[in-house]
Design an enzyme around this catalytic site. Structure first.
Site, short mmCIF file in Angstrom:
data_model
loop_
_atom_site.label_atom_id
_atom_site.label_comp_id
_atom_site.label_asym_id
_atom_site.label_seq_id
_atom_site.Cartn_x
_atom_site.Cartn_y
_atom_site.Cartn_z
N GLU A 77 -9.79 -2.21 4.68
CA GLU A 77 -10.48 -1.91 5.92
C GLU A 77 -11.68 -2.83 6.11
O GLU A 77 -12.10 -3.52 5.17
CB GLU A 77 -10.94 -0.44 5.89
N ASN A 115 -7.99 -2.90 13.81
CA ASN A 115 -9.38 -3.15 13.41
C ASN A 115 -9.48 -4.37 12.49
O ASN A 115 -10.52 -4.61 11.88
CB ASN A 115 -9.99 -1.92 12.72
N ASP A 174 0.81 -1.21 0.00
CA ASP A 174 0.00 0.00 0.00
C ASP A 174 0.85 1.27 0.00
O ASP A 174 2.07 1.22 0.15
CB ASP A 174 -0.98 0.00 1.20
N HIS A 184 -7.64 -4.87 9.74
CA HIS A 184 -7.33 -4.66 8.33
C HIS A 184 -6.00 -5.32 7.96
O HIS A 184 -5.15 -5.54 8.82
CB HIS A 184 -7.35 -3.17 7.94
C1 GLP Z 1 -0.79 0.20 8.43
C2 GLP Z 1 -0.46 -0.61 7.19
C3 GLP Z 1 -0.67 -2.10 7.40
C4 GLP Z 1 -0.07 -2.52 8.71
C5 GLP Z 1 -0.73 -1.80 9.84
C6 GLP Z 1 -0.19 -2.20 11.21
O1 GLP Z 1 -2.09 0.63 8.50
N1 GLP Z 1 -1.20 -0.20 6.06
O2 GLP Z 1 -0.13 -2.80 6.30
O3 GLP Z 1 -0.20 -3.91 8.86
O4 GLP Z 1 -0.50 -0.42 9.66
O5 GLP Z 1 0.89 -1.41 11.55
P1 GLP Z 1 1.89 -1.67 12.72
O6 GLP Z 1 2.77 -2.80 12.25
O7 GLP Z 1 2.66 -0.40 12.86
O8 GLP Z 1 1.09 -2.02 13.90
#
Ligand code: GLP
Length: 221
Positions: A128, A121, A60, A123
């Site tokens: 989402e 959440n 992303d 995702h």
């Molecule tokens: C973002 C990314 C996801 C990731 C998520 C969790 O929203 N788009 O790909 O898995 O954060 O992030 P973290 O690893 O910092 O908890």
């Protein structure tokens, strides 16, 4: 099955696995951002596998952030991985290519290994809650929850982009192998619901239960 271990051990194990796999000639690696995979990238930098025939597809990218913005995912990947190791090609979804992103992945032979984190959440990437299991790569509106979670990386919550390009769940589910990693007690409950609960669009990560080769890693920290 959930493999639980220290963060360092989890990251080391995944990096070793990936390094062994890229010995095959052509390799396609799906990459994630966020705090979770940083340790995996650190380990890869130490091991220094030969990625010269590896093509990467990031999951992303925020809409509206230049590549040079320190919160863009391109910047993040440069910082943690790409500046240290040589890849054949690194792709990110963007305004020009997001409509073709899934075809680009297919044309490269599909993703061999996909690294995934999970949002609080449920995702995955920026798919989402209520995303379709068959969604393609697209532009999405980020939920309030995600904007709030990700605001920790920005000066102010108002600076967090409200839209992002995300690889769709179709391409993610078509990856040959998936490593789902969750770090921290605040992820325990959502990981449990995703992996052992009902498969539901409310928790996009729960679709992963239907994946043929999923490895799940959890670490308290
Ligand atoms: C973002 C990314 C996801 C990731 C998520 C969790 O929203 N788009 O790909 O898995 O954060 O992030 P973290 O690893 O910092 O908890």
């Amino acid at each position: 099955m959930i493999r639980s271990n220290t963060y360092e051990k989890v990251c080391h194990q995944i990096a070793v696995d990936i390094s062994n796999k890229v010995k095959e000639n052509h390799f396609v690696l799906g990459l994630a951002t966020g705090s979770t995979p940083i340790g995996i990238y650190k380990e890869l930098v130490k091991i220094k596998p030969d990625f010269s025939k590896t093509i990467t597809f990031n999951l992303d990218e925020y809409v509206g952030l230049e590549e040079t913005h320190d919160q863009s995912y391109r910047y993040f990947m440069n910082e943690h991985l790409f500046q240290y190791l040589n890849f054949e090609k690194n792709y990110f979804p963007n305004e020009q290519n997001y409509n073709q992103y899934d075809i680009m992945i297919k044309n490269c032979g599909g993703i061999d290994v996909q690294i995934l984190g999970i949002g609080t959440n449920g995702h995955i990437a920026f798919n989402e809650p209520h995303s379709s299991r068959y969604s393609s790569t697209r532009v999405v509106d980020l939920t309030k929850n995600t904007i709030k979670d990700n605001s920790r990386f920005f000066k102010d919550v108002k600076d967090v982009p409200t839209k992002a390009y995300t690889m769709g769940l179709s391409s993610i589910m078509e990856a040959e192998e998936i490593y789902l990693v969750a770090v921290g007690k605040h992820k325990k409950d959502i990981l449990e619901r995703a992996i052992n609960g009902e498969v539901t669009p409310e928790i996009p990560a729960s679709y992963l239960q239907q994946h043929k080769k999923l490895k799940v890693y959890y670490s308290d920290r």
